[in-house]
Write a protein that holds these residues in place. Structure first.
Motif, PDB file in Angstrom:
ATOM      1  N   ASP A  93       0.861  -1.180   0.000  1.00 20.28           N
ATOM      2  CA  ASP A  93       0.000   0.000   0.000  1.00 20.28           C
ATOM      3  C   ASP A  93       0.895   1.228   0.000  1.00 20.28           C
ATOM      4  OD1 ASP A  93      -1.731   2.132   0.638  1.00 20.28           O
ATOM      5  OD2 ASP A  93      -3.046   0.799   1.779  1.00 20.28           O
ATOM      6  N   ASP A 126      -0.360  -1.968  -5.893  1.00 17.98           N
ATOM      7  CA  ASP A 126      -0.704  -1.006  -4.858  1.00 17.98           C
ATOM      8  C   ASP A 126      -2.161  -1.166  -4.433  1.00 17.98           C
ATOM      9  OD1 ASP A 126      -1.073   1.201  -3.231  1.00 17.98           O
ATOM     10  OD2 ASP A 126      -0.291   2.644  -4.691  1.00 17.98           O
ATOM     11  N   ALA A 127      -2.375  -1.524  -3.163  1.00 18.38           N
ATOM     12  CA  ALA A 127      -3.728  -1.697  -2.636  1.00 18.38           C
ATOM     13  C   ALA A 127      -4.523  -0.391  -2.655  1.00 18.38           C
ATOM     14  CB  ALA A 127      -3.664  -2.248  -1.211  1.00 18.38           C
ATOM     15  N   SER A 128      -3.843   0.732  -2.717  1.00 23.49           N
ATOM     16  CA  SER A 128      -4.529   2.025  -2.786  1.00 23.49           C
ATOM     17  C   SER A 128      -5.121   2.287  -4.165  1.00 23.49           C
ATOM     18  CB  SER A 128      -3.570   3.173  -2.446  1.00 23.49           C
ATOM     19  OG  SER A 128      -3.175   3.105  -1.102  1.00 23.49           O
TER      20      SER A 128
END
Length: 150
Positions: A93, A126-128
């Protein structure tokens, strides 16, 4: 060609990406060995032609618990993997700044120290930015499998 796929996950996402990677590898004609509880002896016993590691980052950039012992064993035993093509898919993240995908980077560096050869540059998911990392990994996986077979 025999591909060993190792995963280390916190909430299961890296395992899901690794499972999808295994399906895609089989579709590409590769023989796949899927390892969730990795060990150096297990890896060496498979006599792999290539290695794929899917790794989540936890806490302040640490490896997930499922890969801590494996990573330590790689450092302690230092089994040379000279020329073994590998790829790393790192999940993290970006909101965590400097520790974004750090666990994957640590595994990548260890494999390079063991003289393995990075087939394609590491993928950072990217978890975002994504809710479907397994789908986001597909183009990279296609490139990875092409590099292995080319």
């Amino acid at each position: 060609m025999k591909l060993v796929i190792i995963s280390g996950s916190v909430y299961g996402t890296a395992d899901l990406v690794a499972d999808e990677a295994a399906n895609q590898a089989r579709a590409a004609g590769l023989e796949v060995v899927r390892m969730k509880g990795a060990s150096v002896d297990g890896l060496l016993a498979e006599n792999a032609d290539a290695l794929l590691v899917c790794c989540a980052t936890t806490g302040m950039g640490e490896l997930p618990d499922t890969l801590v012992a494996f990573h330590a064993e790689l450092h302690d035993r230092f089994p040379l993997l000279t020329g073994l093509p590998f790829g790393v898919i790192a999940l993290g993240d970006s909101a965590y700044g400097d520790t974004f995908c750090l666990a994957g980077e640590q595994l990548r560096e260890t494999l390079l120290e063991l003289q393995a050869r990075e087939a394609v540059p590491m993928l950072r998911l990217d978890a975002s930015e994504t809710v479907t990392p397994e789908a986001d990994a597909e183009p990279w996986l296609s490139d990875f499998y092409a590099a292995l077979q080319g």
